[in-house]
Design a protein around this motif. Structure first.
Motif, PDB file in Angstrom:
ATOM      1  N   TRP A   1      10.226  64.622  54.502  1.00  0.00           N
ATOM      2  CA  TRP A   1      10.521  63.966  53.231  1.00  0.00           C
ATOM      3  C   TRP A   1      12.018  63.618  53.147  1.00  0.00           C
ATOM      4  CZ3 TRP A   1      13.726  66.364  49.459  1.00  0.00           C
ATOM      5  CH2 TRP A   1      13.987  65.550  48.354  1.00  0.00           C
TER       6      TRP A   1
ATOM      7  N   ILE B   1       1.949  65.903  36.313  1.00  0.00           N
ATOM      8  CA  ILE B   1       2.512  66.033  37.669  1.00  0.00           C
ATOM      9  C   ILE B   1       2.175  67.446  38.131  1.00  0.00           C
ATOM     10  CG2 ILE B   1       4.526  65.685  39.133  1.00  0.00           C
ATOM     11  CD1 ILE B   1       5.961  64.321  36.862  1.00  0.00           C
TER      12      ILE B   1
ATOM     13  N   PHE C   1      15.479  51.030  39.195  1.00  0.00           N
ATOM     14  CA  PHE C   1      14.758  49.789  39.503  1.00  0.00           C
ATOM     15  C   PHE C   1      13.804  49.489  38.347  1.00  0.00           C
ATOM     16  CE2 PHE C   1      12.831  47.258  43.186  1.00  0.00           C
ATOM     17  CZ  PHE C   1      11.762  46.723  42.474  1.00  0.00           C
TER      18      PHE C   1
ATOM     19  N   ILE D   1      12.492  57.771  42.889  1.00  0.00           N
ATOM     20  CA  ILE D   1      13.602  57.051  43.522  1.00  0.00           C
ATOM     21  C   ILE D   1      13.755  55.659  42.882  1.00  0.00           C
ATOM     22  CG2 ILE D   1      12.271  55.954  45.389  1.00  0.00           C
ATOM     23  CD1 ILE D   1      14.528  56.668  47.322  1.00  0.00           C
TER      24      ILE D   1
ATOM     25  N   LEU E   1       7.031  58.626  51.526  1.00  0.00           N
ATOM     26  CA  LEU E   1       8.018  59.326  50.701  1.00  0.00           C
ATOM     27  C   LEU E   1       7.407  60.130  49.544  1.00  0.00           C
ATOM     28  CD1 LEU E   1      11.002  59.783  50.176  1.00  0.00           C
ATOM     29  CD2 LEU E   1      11.123  57.548  49.097  1.00  0.00           C
TER      30      LEU E   1
ATOM     31  N   LYS F   1       4.252  69.988  46.367  1.00  0.00           N
ATOM     32  CA  LYS F   1       3.185  69.033  46.054  1.00  0.00           C
ATOM     33  C   LYS F   1       1.836  69.673  46.398  1.00  0.00           C
ATOM     34  CE  LYS F   1       5.698  65.212  45.337  1.00  0.00           C
ATOM     35  NZ  LYS F   1       5.557  63.859  44.842  1.00  0.00           N
TER      36      LYS F   1
ATOM     37  N   ALA G   1       3.453  52.951  44.282  1.00  0.00           N
ATOM     38  CA  ALA G   1       4.221  53.692  43.270  1.00  0.00           C
ATOM     39  C   ALA G   1       5.059  52.742  42.430  1.00  0.00           C
ATOM     40  CB  ALA G   1       5.138  54.711  43.956  1.00  0.00           C
TER      41      ALA G   1
ATOM     42  N   VAL H   1       2.808  58.391  34.401  1.00  0.00           N
ATOM     43  CA  VAL H   1       2.386  59.571  35.168  1.00  0.00           C
ATOM     44  C   VAL H   1       2.316  60.724  34.156  1.00  0.00           C
ATOM     45  CG1 VAL H   1       2.885  61.066  37.141  1.00  0.00           C
ATOM     46  CG2 VAL H   1       3.559  58.655  37.210  1.00  0.00           C
TER      47      VAL H   1
ATOM     48  N   THR I   1       3.944  50.527  31.783  1.00  0.00           N
ATOM     49  CA  THR I   1       5.031  50.666  30.810  1.00  0.00           C
ATOM     50  C   THR I   1       5.168  49.384  29.986  1.00  0.00           C
ATOM     51  OG1 THR I   1       6.187  52.116  32.321  1.00  0.00           O
ATOM     52  CG2 THR I   1       7.529  51.089  30.619  1.00  0.00           C
TER      53      THR I   1
ATOM     54  N   PHE J   1       9.805  60.113  34.662  1.00  0.00           N
ATOM     55  CA  PHE J   1      10.074  59.890  36.086  1.00  0.00           C
ATOM     56  C   PHE J   1      10.111  61.191  36.887  1.00  0.00           C
ATOM     57  CE2 PHE J   1      11.790  56.130  33.958  1.00  0.00           C
ATOM     58  CZ  PHE J   1      11.210  55.119  34.713  1.00  0.00           C
ATOM     59  N   GLY J   2       9.593  62.277  36.325  1.00  0.00           N
ATOM     60  CA  GLY J   2       9.702  63.562  37.002  1.00  0.00           C
ATOM     61  C   GLY J   2      11.121  64.088  36.848  1.00  0.00           C
TER      62      GLY J   2
ATOM     63  N   ARG K   1      13.687  60.033  52.462  1.00  0.00           N
ATOM     64  CA  ARG K   1      14.433  59.803  51.212  1.00  0.00           C
ATOM     65  C   ARG K   1      15.825  59.254  51.556  1.00  0.00           C
ATOM     66  NH1 ARG K   1      13.269  60.862  45.296  1.00  0.00           N
ATOM     67  NH2 ARG K   1      15.250  60.334  44.425  1.00  0.00           N
TER      68      ARG K   1
ATOM     69  N   ILE L   1      10.535  44.142  48.095  1.00  0.00           N
ATOM     70  CA  ILE L   1      10.315  45.117  49.171  1.00  0.00           C
ATOM     71  C   ILE L   1      10.080  44.376  50.484  1.00  0.00           C
ATOM     72  CG2 ILE L   1       8.800  46.982  50.015  1.00  0.00           C
ATOM     73  CD1 ILE L   1      10.000  47.941  47.488  1.00  0.00           C
TER      74      ILE L   1
HETATM   75  C1  HEM Z   1       7.991  52.974  34.909  1.00  0.00           C
HETATM   76  C2  HEM Z   1       7.878  53.023  36.209  1.00  0.00           C
HETATM   77  C3  HEM Z   1       7.755  54.275  37.027  1.00  0.00           C
HETATM   78  C4  HEM Z   1       7.349  55.530  36.664  1.00  0.00           C
HETATM   79  C5  HEM Z   1       6.903  56.017  35.294  1.00  0.00           C
HETATM   80  C6  HEM Z   1       7.430  56.367  37.849  1.00  0.00           C
HETATM   81  C7  HEM Z   1       7.135  57.722  37.879  1.00  0.00           C
HETATM   82  C8  HEM Z   1       7.338  58.537  38.977  1.00  0.00           C
HETATM   83  C9  HEM Z   1       7.197  59.976  38.984  1.00  0.00           C
HETATM   84  C10 HEM Z   1       6.770  60.811  37.786  1.00  0.00           C
HETATM   85  C11 HEM Z   1       7.494  60.429  40.214  1.00  0.00           C
HETATM   86  C12 HEM Z   1       7.537  61.889  40.674  1.00  0.00           C
HETATM   87  C13 HEM Z   1       6.215  62.382  41.209  1.00  0.00           C
HETATM   88  C14 HEM Z   1       6.228  63.863  41.563  1.00  0.00           C
HETATM   89  O1  HEM Z   1       7.231  64.545  41.317  1.00  0.00           O
HETATM   90  O2  HEM Z   1       5.214  64.331  42.087  1.00  0.00           O
HETATM   91  C15 HEM Z   1       7.807  59.271  41.025  1.00  0.00           C
HETATM   92  C16 HEM Z   1       8.143  59.306  42.356  1.00  0.00           C
HETATM   93  C17 HEM Z   1       8.333  58.180  43.135  1.00  0.00           C
HETATM   94  N1  HEM Z   1       8.408  56.872  42.690  1.00  0.00           N
HETATM   95 FE1  HEM Z   1       8.244  56.252  40.797  1.00  0.00          FE
HETATM   96  N2  HEM Z   1       7.866  55.600  38.899  1.00  0.00           N
HETATM   97  C18 HEM Z   1       8.081  54.317  38.441  1.00  0.00           C
HETATM   98  C19 HEM Z   1       8.568  53.249  39.163  1.00  0.00           C
HETATM   99  C20 HEM Z   1       8.821  53.254  40.512  1.00  0.00           C
HETATM  100  C21 HEM Z   1       9.301  52.133  41.276  1.00  0.00           C
HETATM  101  C22 HEM Z   1       9.679  50.785  40.687  1.00  0.00           C
HETATM  102  C23 HEM Z   1       9.341  52.540  42.585  1.00  0.00           C
HETATM  103  C24 HEM Z   1       9.765  51.768  43.817  1.00  0.00           C
HETATM  104  C25 HEM Z   1      10.156  50.539  43.854  1.00  0.00           C
HETATM  105  C26 HEM Z   1       8.898  53.921  42.632  1.00  0.00           C
HETATM  106  C27 HEM Z   1       8.788  54.688  43.780  1.00  0.00           C
HETATM  107  C28 HEM Z   1       8.598  56.058  43.775  1.00  0.00           C
HETATM  108  C29 HEM Z   1       8.645  56.878  44.988  1.00  0.00           C
HETATM  109  C30 HEM Z   1       8.832  56.362  46.410  1.00  0.00           C
HETATM  110  C31 HEM Z   1       8.503  58.211  44.580  1.00  0.00           C
HETATM  111  C32 HEM Z   1       8.533  59.459  45.469  1.00  0.00           C
HETATM  112  C33 HEM Z   1       9.976  59.978  45.500  1.00  0.00           C
HETATM  113  C34 HEM Z   1      10.152  61.257  46.298  1.00  0.00           C
HETATM  114  O3  HEM Z   1       9.273  62.124  46.288  1.00  0.00           O
HETATM  115  O4  HEM Z   1      11.218  61.387  46.908  1.00  0.00           O
HETATM  116  N3  HEM Z   1       8.604  54.325  41.352  1.00  0.00           N
HETATM  117  N4  HEM Z   1       7.711  58.125  40.232  1.00  0.00           N
END
Ligand code: HEM
Length: 459
Positions: free
Chosen positions: A104, A338, A412, A408, A96, A80, A271, A335, A279, A400-401, A108, A165
């Protein structure tokens, strides 16, 4: 590519890329105002370019093979970046999303049980009832006026996140208050500025620093209060906060510190709600402009769910809803960039990356790349039909990466978006708003400028 147009001819609006690369200073200014105006057409046609800037190279990646290298094969090298930490760190601390290494991994592991499929299935009623409340709010509005569906979806997804949450309504998380704090943060600290472009350190004075810091402090105080209230109540709840409070590292038996708890509560709110709201808002814009798609969605939800509130079993049986949501995230990935920074030199075969170089992974550009998608500019949810996804590269669709840091909350988010979209389409008809120009702008997320006003009728 062969012309096999299927369900839709609709070409959704977006920023038109410049025909030629912009001169350096204009390009930098556009990167701050809206990077989509800085990326020329050629980027959607060729696979890669690098730009040298103050001693390091910025690698603009948009081909699936490079994404695989960055996010999976060499995930330990591509870390990162400081830039990401500068934008979200003041609010999210070391939770996280931003933590690295063992810190991390511990967080996680602690959060993972809350995102297992059986735990998520129990949340679907909360998704459906937040959508039902949206329908009620819209039905109470004056007829014939456009409704800002971005605002409505932010309201719905914030309700969901507070319910799931934090285990229920909490006055300090009221929609109006949170929306104001988050918008202030995004417009101040959450925005890159000219000083960042020149590599200035984050502590350097910025005109909007105080306002941004106040917003970050507001988020932190709200989270600390919620944690304290839960502790004082003595209740054991199996929502995410309950799981985080109970989490222990299997080796050290250490629990999360108060600061880690606070940072993660803010991380899940930050997040978890804005991305899903985006979306849904873009999905509704696409659906409003494609009556055929809207009819197919309506038929599917009526066949599977009748008039009943949508539950987890029904969500599994709404595949066309999932296709529409995926196509919305392809066209408008919440997103869109990234970024990572290389912690060592690494040879990717066709590109040499040096320690300290930036990898800018352009999800938006890859999702609209001429060599990867048939008519990338068109809205065609059937490109995600079971037959057609067989021909796709695993890394060409990445909202979602990917790899160990994949979102994570992915499952959801899918379950929530499907349940909310189905509930809305069953009760309301969405119609286009010709007076509004849809212009996505990359902040931390890809947001529609001026919201998403659509005409909405009761069914
Ligand atoms: C359409 C909905 C969502 C999109 C497009 C999305 C997108 C992303 C992306 C691209 C990352 C990776 C970022 C990176 O690699 O630097 C990420 C990480 C994360 N997202 Fe989502 N997200 C969404 C919904 C959610 C929801 C609903 C939650 C929690 C309830 C969430 C919690 C997180 C967390 C905690 C991370 C960090 C995970 C880690 O590094 O272990 N996201 N999200």
């Amino acid at each position: 590519m062969p012309d096999t147009l299927t369900s839709s001819d609709f070409v959704p609006q977006t920023v038109t890329p410049p025909d030629k690369p912009l001169p350096l200073v204009r390009s930098l200014l556009q990167m701050i105002a809206n990077p989509l105006y800085a990326w020329p057409k050629a980027m959607y046609e060729n696979p890669y370019h690098g730009v040298k800037w103050i001693g390091r190279t910025f690698h603009y990646f948009r081909k699936p093979e490079h994404m695989k290298a960055v996010f999976l094969d060499h995930a330990d090298i591509f870390r990162k970046s400081q830039f990401q930490k500068k934008l979200v760190g003041p609010a999210l601390g070391d939770g996280l999303l931003t933590a690295e290494g063992e810190h991390w991994r511990f967080q996680r592991r602690a959060a993972s049980p809350a995102f297992r499929i059986d735990a998520l299935r129990a949340l679907v009623p909360a998704f459906s009832s937040s959508a039902a409340a949206t329908v009620e709010r819209i039905n109470a509005m004056p007829v014939g006026q456009p409704v800002d569906m971005m605002q409505e979806m932010q309201h719905a997804t914030l309700d969901v996140i507070v319910e799931t949450i934090l285990g229920g309504a909490d006055p300090s998380f009221s929609y109006d208050r949170m929306a104001h704090i988050i918008a202030t943060y995004m417009e101040t600290m959450g925005k890159p500025d000219m000083l960042d472009m020149f590599g200035a350190p984050p502590w350097l004075w910025r005109p909007w620093g105080a306002q941004g810091r106040r917003a970050a402090e507001g988020l932190k105080a709200t989270a600390v209060n919620a944690i304290q209230r839960r502790r004082d109540s003595g209740k054991v709840q199996l929502d995410l906060l309950g799981l985080l409070l109970a989490a222990r590292d299997p080796e050290t038996h250490r629990g999360l510190s108060d600061d880690e708890l606070r940072d993660n509560v803010i991380t899940f709110i930050g997040a978890g709600h804005e991305t899903t709201a985006l979306t849904l808002a873009f999905s509704l814009y696409l659906v409003a402009n494609s009556p055929e798609t809207q009819d197919r969605l309506l038929r599917e939800v009526r066949d599977v769910c009748g008039d009943l509130p949508i539950d987890a079993t029904m969500v599994d049986e709404l595949p066309f809803h999932e296709q529409v949501i995926k196509e919305a995230m392809r066209l408008y990935p919440p997103v869109s960039i990234i970024d990572r920074m290389a912690s060592e030199d690494i040879d990717l075969g066709d590109v040499q990356v040096k320690k300290g170089d930036f990898a800018l992974n352009l999800i938006y550009v890859m999702h609209r790349h001429q060599t990867l998608w048939e008519h990338p500019e068109r809205f065609d949810p059937d490109r995600f039909s079971p037959d057609r996804i067989k021909g796709m590269h695993r890394f060409q669709f990445m909202p979602f990466g990917a790899g160990p840091r994949i979102c994570i909350g992915m499952k959801f988010a899918y379950m929530e978006a499907i349940a909310i979209l189905a509930t809305l389409v069953r009760s309301l008809r969405f119609l286009p708003n010709a007076a509004h120009k849809v212009e996505p702008n990359i902040r931390i997320t890809l947001r529609p400028e001026g919201g998403m006003p659509l005409f909405v009728e009761r069914r």
